[in-house]
Scaffold this motif. Structure first.
Motif, PDB file in Angstrom:
ATOM      1  N   UNK A  84      14.373  19.923  -2.284  1.00 48.98           N
ATOM      2  CA  UNK A  84      15.492  20.749  -2.509  1.00 48.98           C
ATOM      3  C   UNK A  84      15.897  21.162  -4.109  1.00 48.98           C
ATOM      4  N   UNK A  85      15.759  22.496  -4.178  1.00 50.46           N
ATOM      5  CA  UNK A  85      16.102  22.875  -5.686  1.00 50.46           C
ATOM      6  C   UNK A  85      17.496  23.576  -5.692  1.00 50.46           C
ATOM      7  N   UNK A  86      18.400  23.262  -6.406  1.00 49.08           N
ATOM      8  CA  UNK A  86      20.004  23.769  -6.361  1.00 49.08           C
ATOM      9  C   UNK A  86      19.572  25.312  -6.493  1.00 49.08           C
ATOM     10  N   UNK A  87      20.134  26.075  -5.680  1.00 44.41           N
ATOM     11  CA  UNK A  87      20.210  27.410  -5.782  1.00 44.41           C
ATOM     12  C   UNK A  87      19.173  28.179  -5.241  1.00 44.41           C
ATOM     13  N   UNK A  88      18.112  27.521  -4.869  1.00 47.48           N
ATOM     14  CA  UNK A  88      17.048  28.222  -4.341  1.00 47.48           C
ATOM     15  C   UNK A  88      16.710  27.938  -2.751  1.00 47.48           C
ATOM     16  N   UNK A  89      16.035  28.785  -2.189  1.00 50.10           N
ATOM     17  CA  UNK A  89      15.780  28.506  -0.681  1.00 50.10           C
ATOM     18  C   UNK A  89      14.758  27.123  -0.550  1.00 50.10           C
ATOM     19  N   UNK A 105      19.959  19.724  -6.065  1.00 46.61           N
ATOM     20  CA  UNK A 105      18.563  19.129  -6.367  1.00 46.61           C
ATOM     21  C   UNK A 105      18.638  17.716  -5.584  1.00 46.61           C
ATOM     22  N   UNK A 106      17.340  17.626  -4.900  1.00 49.96           N
ATOM     23  CA  UNK A 106      16.943  16.190  -4.331  1.00 49.96           C
ATOM     24  C   UNK A 106      16.358  15.206  -5.518  1.00 49.96           C
ATOM     25  N   UNK A 107      16.354  13.965  -5.241  1.00 45.94           N
ATOM     26  CA  UNK A 107      15.986  13.161  -6.199  1.00 45.94           C
ATOM     27  C   UNK A 107      14.654  13.355  -7.026  1.00 45.94           C
ATOM     28  N   UNK A 108      13.695  13.937  -6.410  1.00 41.21           N
ATOM     29  CA  UNK A 108      12.481  14.209  -7.087  1.00 41.21           C
ATOM     30  C   UNK A 108      12.546  15.073  -7.935  1.00 41.21           C
ATOM     31  N   UNK A 109      13.133  16.443  -7.518  1.00 39.36           N
ATOM     32  CA  UNK A 109      13.624  17.357  -8.471  1.00 39.36           C
ATOM     33  C   UNK A 109      14.584  17.144  -9.391  1.00 39.36           C
ATOM     34  N   UNK A 110      15.609  16.424  -9.407  1.00 38.17           N
ATOM     35  CA  UNK A 110      16.518  16.023 -10.693  1.00 38.17           C
ATOM     36  C   UNK A 110      15.819  15.156 -11.470  1.00 38.17           C
ATOM     37  N   UNK A 111      14.686  14.381 -11.107  1.00 43.66           N
ATOM     38  CA  UNK A 111      14.025  13.554 -12.117  1.00 43.66           C
ATOM     39  C   UNK A 111      13.252  14.645 -12.991  1.00 43.66           C
ATOM     40  N   UNK A 112      12.503  15.601 -12.385  1.00 41.64           N
ATOM     41  CA  UNK A 112      11.811  16.603 -13.112  1.00 41.64           C
ATOM     42  C   UNK A 112      12.343  17.491 -13.885  1.00 41.64           C
ATOM     43  N   UNK A 113      13.839  18.110 -13.409  1.00 38.96           N
ATOM     44  CA  UNK A 113      14.436  18.806 -14.254  1.00 38.96           C
ATOM     45  C   UNK A 113      14.870  18.232 -15.511  1.00 38.96           C
ATOM     46  N   UNK A 196       5.059   2.763  -0.483  1.00 42.16           N
ATOM     47  CA  UNK A 196       6.618   3.225  -0.241  1.00 42.16           C
ATOM     48  C   UNK A 196       7.830   2.630  -1.074  1.00 42.16           C
ATOM     49  N   UNK A 197       8.709   3.646  -1.205  1.00 41.70           N
ATOM     50  CA  UNK A 197       9.820   3.391  -2.056  1.00 41.70           C
ATOM     51  C   UNK A 197       9.759   3.922  -3.533  1.00 41.70           C
ATOM     52  N   UNK A 198       8.405   3.989  -3.946  1.00 41.54           N
ATOM     53  CA  UNK A 198       8.040   4.087  -5.383  1.00 41.54           C
ATOM     54  C   UNK A 198       8.797   5.505  -5.978  1.00 41.54           C
ATOM     55  N   UNK A 199       8.845   6.488  -5.304  1.00 39.54           N
ATOM     56  CA  UNK A 199       9.123   7.947  -5.693  1.00 39.54           C
ATOM     57  C   UNK A 199      10.081   8.302  -4.842  1.00 39.54           C
ATOM     58  N   UNK A 200      11.270   7.822  -4.524  1.00 44.07           N
ATOM     59  CA  UNK A 200      12.382   8.339  -3.529  1.00 44.07           C
ATOM     60  C   UNK A 200      12.760   9.545  -3.984  1.00 44.07           C
ATOM     61  N   UNK A 201      13.221  10.399  -2.775  1.00 45.42           N
ATOM     62  CA  UNK A 201      13.654  11.691  -2.941  1.00 45.42           C
ATOM     63  C   UNK A 201      15.359  11.695  -2.425  1.00 45.42           C
ATOM     64  N   UNK A 202      16.079  10.928  -3.048  1.00 41.42           N
ATOM     65  CA  UNK A 202      17.420  10.976  -2.450  1.00 41.42           C
ATOM     66  C   UNK A 202      17.733  12.116  -2.181  1.00 41.42           C
ATOM     67  N   UNK A 203      18.787  12.224  -0.940  1.00 38.43           N
ATOM     68  CA  UNK A 203      19.287  13.254  -0.360  1.00 38.43           C
ATOM     69  C   UNK A 203      18.473  14.393  -0.129  1.00 38.43           C
ATOM     70  N   UNK A 232       8.467   7.883 -10.759  1.00 35.76           N
ATOM     71  CA  UNK A 232       8.589   6.488 -10.679  1.00 35.76           C
ATOM     72  C   UNK A 232       9.259   5.845 -11.572  1.00 35.76           C
ATOM     73  N   UNK A 233       9.566   6.493 -12.669  1.00 39.37           N
ATOM     74  CA  UNK A 233      10.362   5.867 -13.935  1.00 39.37           C
ATOM     75  C   UNK A 233       9.583   4.886 -14.565  1.00 39.37           C
ATOM     76  N   UNK A 234       8.233   4.806 -14.659  1.00 40.23           N
ATOM     77  CA  UNK A 234       7.208   3.944 -15.270  1.00 40.23           C
ATOM     78  C   UNK A 234       6.346   4.829 -16.163  1.00 40.23           C
ATOM     79  N   UNK A 235       5.730   3.726 -16.976  1.00 43.44           N
ATOM     80  CA  UNK A 235       4.623   4.202 -17.825  1.00 43.44           C
ATOM     81  C   UNK A 235       3.417   3.960 -17.367  1.00 43.44           C
TER      82      UNK A 235
END
Length: 460
Positions: A84-89, A105-113, A196-203, A232-235
């Motif tokens: 999900x990208x806020x404001x987009x289909x 935004x879902x979690x993946x998109x929020x982190x990328x943004x 599993x669980x490394x890259x969650x997409x919250x909501x 993943x929030x890691x290096x």
């Protein structure tokens, strides 16, 4: 700009910092390329020029002001149309949700943004991610950049096609049963299924919940490092790889493999041995995965989308209708049994890593095949129509481990992927070995890019 679109992420970021390249100019070049090329390729379901240019301008201000830039600042990223990208289909590959606008935004998109990424657009996917190809009812299936008459695989086929043809620097897909690795293998790019669980997409979208994870899809392994780092929030900076013990299974479960695919993966195994690793031909105990996967996926589909069968059956693909009807007939005892078997299966596969550091198999049994023509026979043997062409990815979703497809060669002009599998949480090792193998094999990732130049783009 023609050269800029082929630059790796690190080089593009360095050029931005030196002010040799402008994020706005690079983004415009990618958008122009999408406009010229994508009518014949159909990788994108929605292009986001306004969003992309706003993000690019923000990145340009950051670099111009000498401010600290995000890890992906100004880097064009394509997003599977399951995020999900806020404001987009967000259609989820379904006519039922065509034109539905995401509120946030879902979690993946929020982190990328937050990392400064530039969103070029939403890429085509199988309906609700329920096919290993990418056909849906929104339009013709995405083409494979190596041969647009063939499937790019699925369900993240649009993302794979976009990266291979350089319509975006990198892309994000999701993998619940091979949906990153299969299209990566078919399109000649690197794709990583995360633990599993490394890259969650919250909501975010829910499907194949017990098995799915977001992951990077990139031209080269190095480009996956910063992308996975954000998700993943890691290096994941590169490290030296010690000598490893690698289990090589050329035909898991005794299933047939196209001879050209087998030769390319054999060559990858030989290359790993030449690099100093101990490569051991081994049968892998993968049987029983569908006793877990099938019931749990159907249970998930019934819970999340069972209502669509009554209200929107005619708007659904044949394969989604079949899934939902099968879910209605599902024996509760088989679901209960699948829940019992899941941890047992994971323990069985985890035990392999007490003897081996990595596993190696083909990523798929065949190269990309023509649209709508799943092979019924492979190397002279009849195969199951559902899983026959690509039976080697889903066991590792059930196992809950990390896995990647690395381009390892060609057969009849089509790319082949070697699948490397690591224990859960060992993405660092997987990236490091994959990059070593990539450099040794010297796969020509740019061969297909020139095929989709503006001057030579095939007609739609």
């Amino acid at each position: 700009m023609d050269e800029a679109i082929t630059l790796p992420v690190a080089e593009l970021a360095a050029a931005y910092r030196r002010r040799d390249l402008s994020p706005v100019e690079v983004t415009t070049a990618f958008l122009d390329r999408i406009n010229d090329v994508d009518p014949g390729l159909r990788a994108f379901v929605t292009v986001l020029p306004d969003t992309a240019l706003l993000q690019a301008k923000a990145a340009e201000r950051t670099f111009a002001g000498g401010e600290p830039a995000g890890p992906l600042s100004g880097i064009p990223v394509a997003l599977k149309d399951a995020f999900h990208v806020a404001g987009s289909p967000t259609s989820l590959g379904s006519r039922v949700y065509e034109g539905l606008i995401s509120k946030s935004d879902s979690g993946v998109v929020r982190r990328l943004r937050a990392a400064g990424a530039v969103f070029t657009g939403k890429t085509s996917t199988a309906e609700f991610g329920q096919s290993a190809t990418s056909e849906n009812l929104l339009g013709p299936e995405t083409g494979n950049p190596w041969d647009e008459g063939r499937t790019p695989g699925g369900s993240s086929g649009g993302s794979a096609s976009a990266v291979a043809a350089r319509l975006s620097s990198v892309a994000v897909g999701s993998d619940g049963g091979g949906s990153i690795r299969i299209p990566a293998a078919f399109c000649g790019i690197f794709g990583l299924k995360t633990s599993p669980g490394l890259c969650p997409d919250e909501k975010g979208f829910r499907g194949m919940t017990d098995f799915v994870g977001a992951g990077p899809m990139t031209s080269i392994v190095a480009d996956a490092r910063p992308l996975l780092g954000i998700l993943a929030g890691r290096d994941y900076a590169r490290r030296e790889v010690p000598r490893l013990r690698i289990a090589y299974c050329a035909r898991p479960e005794g299933r047939p493999v196209d001879p050209g695919v087998a030769r390319a993966v054999d060559a990858a195994a030989s290359q790993l041995a030449a690099m100093g690793h101990d490569v051991v031909h081994t049968d892998l105990p993968l049987d029983g995965w569908n006793d877990v996967f099938g019931p749990l996926v159907l249970e998930d589909e019934h819970r999340e989308r069972g209502h669509l069968l009554l209200r929107h059956a005619e708007e659904l693909t044949r394969y989604e209708r079949s899934s939902l009807r099968a879910a209605l007939a599902l024996d509760p005892a088989s679901v209960a049994r699948a829940h019992e078997l899941l941890p047992q299966y994971r323990m069985r596969l985890a035990a392999l890593f007490s003897r081996f550091d990595l596993l190696l198999t083909p990523a798929s049994a065949v190269p990309a095949f023509p649209h709508g023509e799943r092979p019924a026979r492979i190397d002279g043997q009849e195969v199951d129509q559902l899983w026959g062409p690509f039976p080697f990815a889903v066991p590792f979703n059930v196992a809950g481990v990390a896995a990647a497809s690395v381009p390892c060669g060609f057969t009849e002009g089509l790319p082949v992927g070697a699948q490397l599998v690591a224990p859960a949480g060992a993405e660092q090792l997987l990236l490091d070995v994959s990059e070593d193998l990539e450099e040794a094999l010297e796969f020509d990732r740019l061969a297909v890019v020139s095929r989709w130049s503006r001057a030579t783009v095939p007609a739609p």
